[in-house]
Design a protein around this motif. Structure first.
Motif, PDB file in Angstrom:
ATOM      1  N   SER A 353      -5.219  11.834 -11.053  1.00  0.00           N
ATOM      2  CA  SER A 353      -5.366  12.408 -12.397  1.00  0.00           C
ATOM      3  C   SER A 353      -4.049  13.016 -12.866  1.00  0.00           C
ATOM      4  O   SER A 353      -3.844  13.238 -14.055  1.00  0.00           O
ATOM      5  N   ASN A 354      -3.168  13.326 -11.918  1.00  0.00           N
ATOM      6  CA  ASN A 354      -1.883  13.929 -12.242  1.00  0.00           C
ATOM      7  C   ASN A 354      -0.961  12.858 -12.863  1.00  0.00           C
ATOM      8  O   ASN A 354      -0.780  11.799 -12.286  1.00  0.00           O
ATOM      9  N   PRO A 355      -0.401  13.125 -14.073  1.00  0.00           N
ATOM     10  CA  PRO A 355       0.425  12.110 -14.746  1.00  0.00           C
ATOM     11  C   PRO A 355       1.608  11.611 -13.891  1.00  0.00           C
ATOM     12  O   PRO A 355       2.039  10.471 -14.038  1.00  0.00           O
ATOM     13  N   LEU A 356       2.132  12.468 -13.009  1.00  0.00           N
ATOM     14  CA  LEU A 356       3.242  12.032 -12.153  1.00  0.00           C
ATOM     15  C   LEU A 356       2.768  11.112 -11.034  1.00  0.00           C
ATOM     16  O   LEU A 356       3.514  10.294 -10.526  1.00  0.00           O
ATOM     17  N   TYR A 357       1.525  11.294 -10.629  1.00  0.00           N
ATOM     18  CA  TYR A 357       1.035  10.587  -9.436  1.00  0.00           C
ATOM     19  C   TYR A 357       0.156   9.375  -9.731  1.00  0.00           C
ATOM     20  O   TYR A 357      -0.114   8.586  -8.848  1.00  0.00           O
ATOM     21  N   ARG A 358      -0.344   9.258 -10.987  1.00  0.00           N
ATOM     22  CA  ARG A 358      -1.283   8.145 -11.247  1.00  0.00           C
ATOM     23  C   ARG A 358      -0.608   6.801 -10.994  1.00  0.00           C
ATOM     24  O   ARG A 358      -1.260   5.840 -10.585  1.00  0.00           O
ATOM     25  N   SER A 359       0.711   6.700 -11.243  1.00  0.00           N
ATOM     26  CA  SER A 359       1.408   5.444 -10.929  1.00  0.00           C
ATOM     27  C   SER A 359       1.892   5.472  -9.480  1.00  0.00           C
ATOM     28  O   SER A 359       1.973   4.442  -8.819  1.00  0.00           O
ATOM     29  N   TYR A 360       2.175   6.689  -8.997  1.00  0.00           N
ATOM     30  CA  TYR A 360       2.731   6.848  -7.643  1.00  0.00           C
ATOM     31  C   TYR A 360       1.779   6.306  -6.579  1.00  0.00           C
ATOM     32  O   TYR A 360       2.219   5.820  -5.543  1.00  0.00           O
ATOM     33  N   ILE A 361       0.475   6.391  -6.867  1.00  0.00           N
ATOM     34  CA  ILE A 361      -0.526   5.970  -5.877  1.00  0.00           C
ATOM     35  C   ILE A 361      -0.256   4.521  -5.407  1.00  0.00           C
ATOM     36  O   ILE A 361      -0.521   4.181  -4.262  1.00  0.00           O
ATOM     37  N   PHE A 362       0.328   3.708  -6.297  1.00  0.00           N
ATOM     38  CA  PHE A 362       0.591   2.306  -5.935  1.00  0.00           C
ATOM     39  C   PHE A 362       1.765   2.157  -4.967  1.00  0.00           C
ATOM     40  O   PHE A 362       1.891   1.145  -4.300  1.00  0.00           O
ATOM     41  N   THR A 363       2.645   3.168  -4.927  1.00  0.00           N
ATOM     42  CA  THR A 363       3.850   3.017  -4.095  1.00  0.00           C
ATOM     43  C   THR A 363       3.505   2.833  -2.623  1.00  0.00           C
ATOM     44  O   THR A 363       4.227   2.156  -1.906  1.00  0.00           O
ATOM     45  N   TYR A 364       2.386   3.439  -2.182  1.00  0.00           N
ATOM     46  CA  TYR A 364       2.076   3.407  -0.747  1.00  0.00           C
ATOM     47  C   TYR A 364       1.758   1.994  -0.283  1.00  0.00           C
ATOM     48  O   TYR A 364       2.447   1.450   0.571  1.00  0.00           O
ATOM     49  N   TYR A 365       0.714   1.401  -0.868  1.00  0.00           N
ATOM     50  CA  TYR A 365       0.358   0.103  -0.298  1.00  0.00           C
ATOM     51  C   TYR A 365       1.214  -1.034  -0.835  1.00  0.00           C
ATOM     52  O   TYR A 365       1.452  -2.008  -0.134  1.00  0.00           O
ATOM     53  N   VAL A 366       1.716  -0.908  -2.074  1.00  0.00           N
ATOM     54  CA  VAL A 366       2.599  -1.957  -2.571  1.00  0.00           C
ATOM     55  C   VAL A 366       3.926  -1.909  -1.799  1.00  0.00           C
ATOM     56  O   VAL A 366       4.481  -2.940  -1.423  1.00  0.00           O
ATOM     57  N   GLY A 367       4.414  -0.695  -1.525  1.00  0.00           N
ATOM     58  CA  GLY A 367       5.647  -0.540  -0.741  1.00  0.00           C
ATOM     59  C   GLY A 367       5.474  -1.084   0.668  1.00  0.00           C
ATOM     60  O   GLY A 367       6.342  -1.793   1.193  1.00  0.00           O
ATOM     61  N   TYR A 368       4.332  -0.765   1.267  1.00  0.00           N
ATOM     62  CA  TYR A 368       4.043  -1.268   2.625  1.00  0.00           C
ATOM     63  C   TYR A 368       3.981  -2.799   2.637  1.00  0.00           C
ATOM     64  O   TYR A 368       4.629  -3.450   3.453  1.00  0.00           O
ATOM     65  N   ASP A 369       3.214  -3.351   1.702  1.00  0.00           N
ATOM     66  CA  ASP A 369       3.055  -4.815   1.659  1.00  0.00           C
ATOM     67  C   ASP A 369       4.393  -5.516   1.427  1.00  0.00           C
ATOM     68  O   ASP A 369       4.679  -6.541   2.048  1.00  0.00           O
ATOM     69  N   LEU A 370       5.202  -4.953   0.548  1.00  0.00           N
ATOM     70  CA  LEU A 370       6.503  -5.560   0.232  1.00  0.00           C
ATOM     71  C   LEU A 370       7.395  -5.594   1.482  1.00  0.00           C
ATOM     72  O   LEU A 370       7.968  -6.625   1.827  1.00  0.00           O
ATOM     73  N   LEU A 371       7.497  -4.449   2.179  1.00  0.00           N
ATOM     74  CA  LEU A 371       8.388  -4.414   3.346  1.00  0.00           C
ATOM     75  C   LEU A 371       7.823  -5.227   4.507  1.00  0.00           C
ATOM     76  O   LEU A 371       8.568  -5.923   5.202  1.00  0.00           O
ATOM     77  N   GLU A 372       6.505  -5.162   4.705  1.00  0.00           N
ATOM     78  CA  GLU A 372       5.937  -5.968   5.795  1.00  0.00           C
ATOM     79  C   GLU A 372       6.121  -7.463   5.522  1.00  0.00           C
ATOM     80  O   GLU A 372       6.322  -8.234   6.449  1.00  0.00           O
ATOM     81  N   GLU A 373       6.063  -7.851   4.253  1.00  0.00           N
ATOM     82  CA  GLU A 373       6.318  -9.258   3.928  1.00  0.00           C
ATOM     83  C   GLU A 373       7.766  -9.619   4.293  1.00  0.00           C
ATOM     84  O   GLU A 373       8.032 -10.662   4.889  1.00  0.00           O
ATOM     85  N   LEU A 374       8.693  -8.711   3.976  1.00  0.00           N
ATOM     86  CA  LEU A 374      10.101  -8.948   4.332  1.00  0.00           C
ATOM     87  C   LEU A 374      10.260  -9.071   5.854  1.00  0.00           C
ATOM     88  O   LEU A 374      10.928  -9.979   6.348  1.00  0.00           O
ATOM     89  N   PHE A 375       9.618  -8.151   6.592  1.00  0.00           N
ATOM     90  CA  PHE A 375       9.789  -8.123   8.050  1.00  0.00           C
ATOM     91  C   PHE A 375       9.210  -9.366   8.744  1.00  0.00           C
ATOM     92  O   PHE A 375       9.508  -9.624   9.893  1.00  0.00           O
ATOM     93  N   GLN A 376       8.384 -10.116   8.016  1.00  0.00           N
ATOM     94  CA  GLN A 376       7.914 -11.386   8.586  1.00  0.00           C
ATOM     95  C   GLN A 376       9.027 -12.420   8.632  1.00  0.00           C
ATOM     96  O   GLN A 376       8.967 -13.381   9.390  1.00  0.00           O
ATOM     97  N   HIS A 377      10.044 -12.239   7.777  1.00  0.00           N
ATOM     98  CA  HIS A 377      11.103 -13.254   7.664  1.00  0.00           C
ATOM     99  C   HIS A 377      12.423 -12.831   8.286  1.00  0.00           C
ATOM    100  O   HIS A 377      13.300 -13.656   8.476  1.00  0.00           O
ATOM    101  N   VAL A 378      12.602 -11.517   8.512  1.00  0.00           N
ATOM    102  CA  VAL A 378      13.905 -11.025   8.997  1.00  0.00           C
ATOM    103  C   VAL A 378      13.694 -10.125  10.206  1.00  0.00           C
ATOM    104  O   VAL A 378      12.561  -9.790  10.552  1.00  0.00           O
ATOM    105  N   ASP A 379      14.802  -9.733  10.830  1.00  0.00           N
ATOM    106  CA  ASP A 379      14.730  -8.814  11.960  1.00  0.00           C
ATOM    107  C   ASP A 379      14.352  -7.415  11.455  1.00  0.00           C
ATOM    108  O   ASP A 379      15.063  -6.843  10.625  1.00  0.00           O
ATOM    109  N   ARG A 380      13.213  -6.902  11.951  1.00  0.00           N
ATOM    110  CA  ARG A 380      12.705  -5.626  11.452  1.00  0.00           C
ATOM    111  C   ARG A 380      13.724  -4.499  11.621  1.00  0.00           C
ATOM    112  O   ARG A 380      14.003  -3.765  10.678  1.00  0.00           O
ATOM    113  N   ASP A 381      14.298  -4.371  12.808  1.00  0.00           N
ATOM    114  CA  ASP A 381      15.243  -3.271  13.075  1.00  0.00           C
ATOM    115  C   ASP A 381      16.421  -3.304  12.109  1.00  0.00           C
ATOM    116  O   ASP A 381      16.801  -2.301  11.525  1.00  0.00           O
ATOM    117  N   ARG A 382      16.983  -4.503  11.969  1.00  0.00           N
ATOM    118  CA  ARG A 382      18.195  -4.628  11.168  1.00  0.00           C
ATOM    119  C   ARG A 382      17.917  -4.315   9.692  1.00  0.00           C
ATOM    120  O   ARG A 382      18.675  -3.584   9.044  1.00  0.00           O
TER     121      ARG A 382
END
Ligand SMILES: [Zn+2]
Length: 407
Positions: A353-382
């Motif tokens: 309900s907070n105007p700063l956070y209503r869009s922020y809520i997407f950062t968690y799973y969209v951020g996770y999905d984006l990076l995990e998709e990357l880590f499928q193709h590249v070296d995770r550590d690097r």
């Protein structure tokens, strides 16, 4: 002042001016104190003037000589986010998907409930027997609750181990550290307040019970190698060494927030595999918590199944803001599909309900999905290291994914 510093200064001053209209827009600032004092003294500048400044900055960035491609992309994308925040402040009506896309550089989608059914099927296999799936889940979660005193006792153990692993992989700046404090009555579960000079204060909200199963992931998320580590290394390499002053300001509504939550939500996996975590629970953490009877394999399996329910909070935000559903309807939805208690659902609704956070809520799973998709193709550590050490936007990650998935 050289040109490199000037870009950062213009960026920071604009961010500080927007924060005057939207307190909390800046999550952390550790640049020159004088800029902040001047922004406070100036107070609320005309929004139309700020929009003009943002437009000018955007044009200048696109025409500038001598900006490296990643830095130019970083600055340009962040100014686009600022322009959206300024439009919203001026009362413009924008759909939540458009808002999120302009601010974070990714377009969020409604998650079909069919996606959650896979989670229920897996949970049904791994949860201890009982009545309905939801009751079994709640019962399981209750069995993992630990009192704040116990949390305080376990934290040094967890933090030391995570710090060692993080230092081996990422070279932590010397003298970095954080404190942990327990607070209440907050819309979030935990928060890392970065203070500058490689220091943070991590707050854990005690409104909802803490579970042993969540502690290593929580400390990885907020501390090592998540938010605290990310900001400390960026301060050292980008601010102190390269003088990229735009990295002295950490914005809530900007692409860097999506990257930060992507880093934080994948942080535990960056230092501990699932098998290593399972072993740690079984051999050290559960016995230390007086919970040796709990099956550590089950903790991991249930956590994994639960992850398939990510996206429910985003749906709740769409319902509340775009579909204009009542809070009661959204609460029922969260309780039904998210297997949450009424109290947990209320905490989620407060957050979105907070105007700063209503869009922020997407950062968690969209951020996770984006990076995990990357880590499928590249070296995770690097690449985990590159994302912490360099100015990286979601757009650049997308570009990496398409380059490496073609190979
Ligand atoms: Zn976070």
């Amino acid at each position: 002042m050289n040109a490199d510093q000037e870009w950062g200064e213009r960026f920071v001053r604009l961010a500080l001016a927007i924060d005057e209209h939207m307190p909390g827009y800046i999550d952390a600032y550790f640049g020159p104190e004088e800029w902040k004092v001047q922004a406070k003294q100036a107070g609320k500048l005309l929004l139309s003037d700020l929009s003009g400044q943002a437009q000018k900055l955007s044009t200048d960035i696109s025409e500038a000589d001598g900006l490296s491609a990643p830095r130019r992309e970083y600055l340009a994308r962040h100014v686009i986010a600022m322009q959206m925040s300024l439009r919203l402040l001026q009362g413009e009506q924008v759909s939540l998907a458009d808002e999120v896309e302009a601010i974070y550089g990714v377009r969020p989608q409604w998650k079909d409930e069919a996606n959650f059914e896979e989670a229920y099927r897996l949970l049904d296999e791994v949860l201890p027997a009982g009545a309905s799936l939801k009751e079994r889940m709640l019962e399981w979660e209750r069995s993992l609750e630990i009192p704040v005193e116990k949390v305080k006792e376990l934290l040094p153990l967890i933090i030391t181990r995570l710090r060692n692993f993080t230092d081996q992989k990422l070279n932590l700046p010397e003298n970095e550290s954080f404190t942990v404090e327990f607070v209440y009555n907050q819309p979030w579960g935990a928060y890392n307040w970065y203070l500058g000079n490689f220091r943070s204060r991590i707050e854990i909200n005690t409104d909802l019970p803490t579970r042993i199963s969540f502690l290593p992931t929580l400390m990885a998320h907020e501390g090592y190698p998540g938010h605290h580590t990310d900001l400390a290394i960026k301060e050292k390499l980008l601010v102190q060494e390269l003088k990229y002053h735009e990295f002295t300001v950490n914005l809530i509504n900007a692409p860097s927030a999506l990257m930060a939550e992507g880093i934080a939500t994948t942080a535990r996996k960056a230092v501990l595999t699932d098998d290593e975590l399972e072993e740690w629970f079984g051999e050290e953490l559960l016995p230390a918590a007086g919970m040796a009877h709990i099956d550590s394999r089950r903790i991991l399996a249930i956590g994994k199944a639960g992850r398939k329910m990510s996206g429910i909070d985003g749906n709740a935000a769409f319902m509340l803001h775009d579909q204009h559903k009542s809070e009661a309807e959204v609460s029922l939805y969260l309780q039904k599909y998210g297997l949450s208690t009424e109290q947990e659902a209320k905490q989620r609704i407060d957050f979105i309900s907070n105007p700063l956070y209503r869009s922020y809520i997407f950062t968690y799973y969209v951020g996770y999905d984006l990076l995990e998709e990357l880590f499928q193709h590249v070296d995770r550590d690097r690449y985990f290291r590159r994302i912490i050490e360099e100015p990286v936007t979601p757009g650049l990650v997308r570009q990496w994914i398409s380059e490496f998935s073609e190979v």
